[in-house]
Design an enzyme around this catalytic site. Structure first.
Site, PDB file in Angstrom:
ATOM      1  N   HIS A 176      -3.211   4.469   4.745  1.00 14.49           N
ATOM      2  CA  HIS A 176      -4.382   3.293   4.877  1.00 14.49           C
ATOM      3  C   HIS A 176      -5.698   4.062   4.744  1.00 14.49           C
ATOM      4  O   HIS A 176      -6.517   3.520   3.405  1.00 14.49           O
ATOM      5  CB  HIS A 176      -4.572   3.076   6.362  1.00 14.49           C
TER       6      HIS A 176
ATOM      7  N   TYR B  96       4.427   5.039  11.447  1.00 12.75           N
ATOM      8  CA  TYR B  96       4.455   3.606  11.750  1.00 12.75           C
ATOM      9  C   TYR B  96       5.337   3.010  10.700  1.00 12.75           C
ATOM     10  O   TYR B  96       5.756   1.780  10.527  1.00 12.75           O
ATOM     11  CB  TYR B  96       3.230   2.636  11.913  1.00 12.75           C
TER      12      TYR B  96
ATOM     13  N   ARG C 189       0.919  -1.031   0.140  1.00 10.66           N
ATOM     14  CA  ARG C 189       0.002  -0.076  -0.018  1.00 10.66           C
ATOM     15  C   ARG C 189       1.090   1.249   0.015  1.00 10.66           C
ATOM     16  O   ARG C 189       1.566   1.644   1.078  1.00 10.66           O
ATOM     17  CB  ARG C 189      -0.901  -0.042   1.362  1.00 10.66           C
TER      18      ARG C 189
HETATM   19  C1  LIG Z   1     -15.147  -5.645  11.320  1.00 12.19           C
HETATM   20  C2  LIG Z   1     -14.494  -4.480  11.461  1.00 12.19           C
HETATM   21  N1  LIG Z   1     -13.573  -4.221  12.285  1.00 12.19           N
HETATM   22  C3  LIG Z   1     -12.625  -3.096  12.360  1.00 12.19           C
HETATM   23  C4  LIG Z   1     -12.894  -2.147  11.176  1.00 12.19           C
HETATM   24  C5  LIG Z   1     -11.797  -1.131  11.261  1.00 12.19           C
HETATM   25  N2  LIG Z   1     -10.919  -1.262   9.908  1.00 12.19           N
HETATM   26  C6  LIG Z   1     -10.987  -0.446   9.031  1.00 12.19           C
HETATM   27  S1  LIG Z   1      -9.668  -0.821   7.589  1.00 12.19           S
HETATM   28  C7  LIG Z   1      -9.101  -2.057   8.935  1.00 12.19           C
HETATM   29  C8  LIG Z   1      -7.790  -2.711   8.569  1.00 12.19           C
HETATM   30  C9  LIG Z   1      -8.133  -3.511   7.271  1.00 12.19           C
HETATM   31  O1  LIG Z   1      -6.631  -4.033   6.936  1.00 12.19           O
HETATM   32  P1  LIG Z   1      -6.678  -5.126   5.604  1.00 12.19           P
HETATM   33  O2  LIG Z   1      -7.609  -6.218   5.951  1.00 12.19           O
HETATM   34  O3  LIG Z   1      -5.328  -5.670   5.529  1.00 12.19           O
HETATM   35  O4  LIG Z   1      -7.139  -4.479   4.527  1.00 12.19           O
HETATM   36  P2  LIG Z   1      -6.404  -3.072   3.800  1.00 12.19           P
HETATM   37  O5  LIG Z   1      -7.271  -1.969   4.589  1.00 12.19           O
HETATM   38  O6  LIG Z   1      -4.922  -2.918   4.232  1.00 12.19           O
HETATM   39  O7  LIG Z   1      -6.794  -3.096   2.512  1.00 12.19           O
HETATM   40  C10 LIG Z   1      -9.816  -1.968  10.226  1.00 12.19           C
HETATM   41  C11 LIG Z   1      -9.402  -2.690  11.438  1.00 12.19           C
HETATM   42  C12 LIG Z   1     -13.759  -2.140  10.231  1.00 12.19           C
HETATM   43  N3  LIG Z   1     -14.105  -1.499   9.209  1.00 12.19           N
HETATM   44  N4  LIG Z   1     -14.799  -3.528  10.364  1.00 12.19           N
END
Ligand SMILES: Cc1ncc(C[n+]2csc(CCOP(=O)(O)OP(=O)(O)O)c2C)c(N)n1
Ligand SMILES: [Mg+2]
Length: 367
Positions: free
Chosen positions: A267, A276, A263
């Site tokens: 985020h 980080y 990425r």
């Molecule tokens: C069920 C849930 N828990 C927590 C969140 C908060 N949250 C948003 S993005 C994220 C991280 C997701 O990481 P990843 O699966 O690696 O996907 P990326 O964002 O890197 O594409 C979190 C914890 C959420 N949106 N939904």
């Protein structure tokens, strides 16, 4: 009883991720992963990636100008998304997370329409049935269940489609994908679990996410083949997904694919990644840029010239302007609409929430 005939070694991921293109564009032929695309198809992959990057940048700008509430960039993940989505048939369905702009553009979804999710005007303004592209899902991993259920239903209907769902490295720790993969494995559903391992779940790095040897090793526990590809290599991503599509379509069942990518942006626009990760890490990642790699490949094959670059740039600019025009100053919807289409028979608690919001809006208007 579980199927003792399954040899777990066949499900294990290969030692090395499938990789066909070096960063300088050198192509390594792999008889196990042939590329069935003609010159126009190869150029199309490049065009889609570049347009994705420009629209992505436009969305970040729109957020900075207060036109979007937030935005989750897919910069650096264009090859993972475009290569995989391009490997599907037109009738096949995609169930995306919030980061899949590239896959949406392969499906010719209206880019301005999609961004209404991030403006908060509407969940999206594209037609999922027309594009076979479900609404972008904000709760992590829920879309894996939708993709699996949809695939199971299609199979029962005798409809030969395949579904593919996208989620991230963080998503592999969630319950919903776990349940989805359990069902898909048992029912041999025609679904592909496409995980973009972009190394982070917000600020949580991969080594804090799992102790598994790789994410693809997790697939074995569900009876799914775990496959890995260089996710910054659009040809590898395409070829690995293509095999999974054929497997699903022929009734052999689901596949889990881990695409290794990075990425390159924050985020979301609300995140400060300098807290980080280091500039050195970012500089290293920039060397594996998927778009530069594909351009180098096209150049080596004499498929790229100034005319193509100009045409693609012009088109990218055109789409970006279209997005800007569609979003800028777009009227906000009625907040009360939030309560529509939720329940056929609304519950008391739900009605209470509706009344509370109505009272707050009235008070704000009076004040
Ligand atoms: C069920 C849930 N828990 C927590 C969140 C908060 N949250 C948003 S993005 C994220 C991280 C997701 O990481 P990843 O699966 O690696 O996907 P990326 O964002 O890197 O594409 C979190 C914890 C959420 N949106 N939904
Ligand atoms: Mg991630």
């Amino acid at each position: 009883m579980a199927d003792a005939a399954i040899d777990p070694r066949e499900l294990l991921p290969p030692d090395e991720p499938v990789h066909l293109l070096d960063p300088d564009g050198t192509y390594h032929e792999d008889p196990e992963h042939p590329i069935d695309l003609d010159d126009a198809g190869l150029r199309e992959l490049y065009r889609l990636m570049l347009v994705t990057r420009k629209v992505d940048r436009e969305a970040i700008n729109l957020q900075r100008q207060g036109q979007l509430g937030v935005y989750a960039s897919c910069m650096g993940q264009e090859a993972a998304q475009v290569g995989s989505a391009y490997a599907l048939g037109e009738e096949d369905w995609i169930f995306p997370s919030y980061r899949e702009l590239g896959a949406a553009l392969v499906r010719q979804c209206d880019a301005a329409g999609l961004l209404h999710l991030y403006r908060g005007t509407w969940l999206s303004d594209h037609d999922p049935y027309k594009h076979h592209f479900a609404l972008m899902s904000i709760p992590i991993g829920t879309q894996a269940l939708h993709a699996t259920g949809f695939a199971m239903g299609a199979r029962l209907d005798g409809n030969p489609i395949v579904t593919m769902t996208y989620y991230g490295d963080g998503g592999t720790s969630e319950g919903d994908p776990h349940e989805a993969m359990t069902f898909a494995g048992v029912m041999k559903s025609p679904v592909i679990f496409f995980v973009q391992n972009n190394q982070y779940a917000i600020s949580v790095p991969l080594d804090k996410q799992t102790a598994a040897p790789t994410l693809a090793h997790k697939a074995v526990g569900y009876g799914l083949p775990g496959r890995r590809c260089d996710g910054n290599d659009v040809l590898a991503t395409y070829a690995v997904t293509r095999k999974a599509v054929e497997r699903a379509r022929s009734g052999e069942g689901p596949t889990f694919i881990e695409a290794l990518t990075y990425r390159m942006e924050a985020h979301t626009t609300s995140d400060d990644p300098s807290r980080y990760r280091t500039q050195t890490e970012l500089d290293e990642a920039a060397k594996t840029d998927p778009i530069v790699r594909m351009r180098n490949f096209l150049q080596q094959r004499d498929l790229y010239d100034a005319e193509l670059e100009q045409a693609v740039e012009d088109q990218a600019k055109e789409v970006a302007s279209y997005v800007r025009a569609g979003i800028y100053d777009a009227p906000h919807g009625d907040p009360m609409e939030l309560f529509e289409h939720v329940y056929v028979d609304p519950t008391g608690h739900f009605e209470g929430q509706r009344e509370q919001l109505r009272a707050e809006l009235d008070a704000a208007q009076e004040g």
